[in-house]
Design an enzyme around this catalytic site. Sequence first.
Site, short mmCIF file in Angstrom:
data_model
loop_
_atom_site.label_atom_id
_atom_site.label_comp_id
_atom_site.label_asym_id
_atom_site.label_seq_id
_atom_site.Cartn_x
_atom_site.Cartn_y
_atom_site.Cartn_z
CG ASP A 185 -55.26 90.73 -48.66
OD1 ASP A 185 -55.04 91.87 -49.09
OD2 ASP A 185 -55.76 90.52 -47.54
CG ASN A 188 -62.52 86.98 -38.87
OD1 ASN A 188 -61.50 87.63 -39.09
ND2 ASN A 188 -63.11 86.22 -39.78
CG HIS A 196 -59.22 88.51 -41.50
ND1 HIS A 196 -60.52 88.52 -41.91
CD2 HIS A 196 -58.72 89.71 -41.86
CE1 HIS A 196 -60.79 89.67 -42.50
NE2 HIS A 196 -59.72 90.41 -42.48
CD GLU A 215 -61.58 85.08 -43.30
OE1 GLU A 215 -61.47 85.48 -42.13
OE2 GLU A 215 -62.23 85.69 -44.16
C1 GLP Z 1 -59.66 93.10 -45.16
C2 GLP Z 1 -58.21 92.93 -45.62
C3 GLP Z 1 -57.27 92.90 -44.46
C4 GLP Z 1 -57.57 94.08 -43.56
C5 GLP Z 1 -58.93 93.89 -42.95
C6 GLP Z 1 -59.34 94.98 -41.98
O1 GLP Z 1 -60.34 91.91 -45.01
N1 GLP Z 1 -58.00 91.80 -46.43
O2 GLP Z 1 -55.93 92.92 -44.93
O3 GLP Z 1 -56.60 94.17 -42.56
O4 GLP Z 1 -59.87 93.86 -44.01
O5 GLP Z 1 -59.86 96.07 -42.67
P1 GLP Z 1 -60.19 97.47 -42.04
O6 GLP Z 1 -58.89 98.15 -41.87
O7 GLP Z 1 -61.06 98.14 -43.06
O8 GLP Z 1 -60.90 97.23 -40.77
#
Ligand code: GLP
Length: 249
Positions: free
Chosen positions: A67, A136, A138, A143
């Site tokens: 993304d 959440n 995702h 989402e």
């Molecule tokens: C973001 C990214 C995701 C990632 C998520 C969790 O929103 N777009 O790809 O997996 O955060 O992030 P973290 O590893 O910092 O908890």
Amino acid sequence: MKINIVKNIDELSLLAARKIIERVRKQPTTVLGLATGSTPLGTYYKLVQDYRDNKTSYKHVTTFNLDEYVGLTSADQNSYNYYMREHLFKSININPNQTFLPNGVGIDPAIECDKYEAKISESGGIDLQILGLGENGHIGFNEPGTSFSSRTHVVSLAESTREANSRYFNSLSDVPTKAITMGIETIMEAREVLLLVSGERKAKVLREVLEGTITEKVPATVLRNHSNITIIADEAAVKCLTKHCQISS
Ligand code: GLP
């Protein structure tokens, strides 16, 4: 589904990096799907260390990130483009022309999504997709409520996601409201998936992912339908699981 439970984020990073390195050595033309966020940082650090020490070559590897925010140029320190360059690409021998992220600054983001899908197909599809897990549920920026049959698309970020990610920005209002993400079906087409989950703040959602109903309300539950997925989770992340789930393999 295999679940590797490790002590902490250091062990998680080491194990994840080992799996990636093993794959790249076995198949030098591997197409990797990459994730951002705080969870894979240690993994990327280990890949860089291994590159320095053992010279694992990424010369023929291609990468596709999950993304990118809409509206941030690759020079913006909060773009995922910048993150990947800083934390991985600039420190290994990968060809920058073989590293792809959705273009969040194209004139028409919808066209950028189609181009991204085409590029993934042209490369023969993703061999190994690294995934993190949003609080959440995702995956990428898909989402809750995203269709399981979605392809790369533009999303409006959930407020909870913007808040969770605001730690990297000066203020919540600086966090973009939109992003481009690989779709859930796109992610599910990866031949192998490695889901990395660390920390207590992921414990509740990991329980839903592994023990709850498979539902679009919790996008990551779809991963239970994947035929080749490994989860690496640390002890803090599995603390809400029942015993049965902890030993499943
Ligand atoms: C973001 C990214 C995701 C990632 C998520 C969790 O929103 N777009 O790809 O997996 O955060 O992030 P973290 O590893 O910092 O908890």
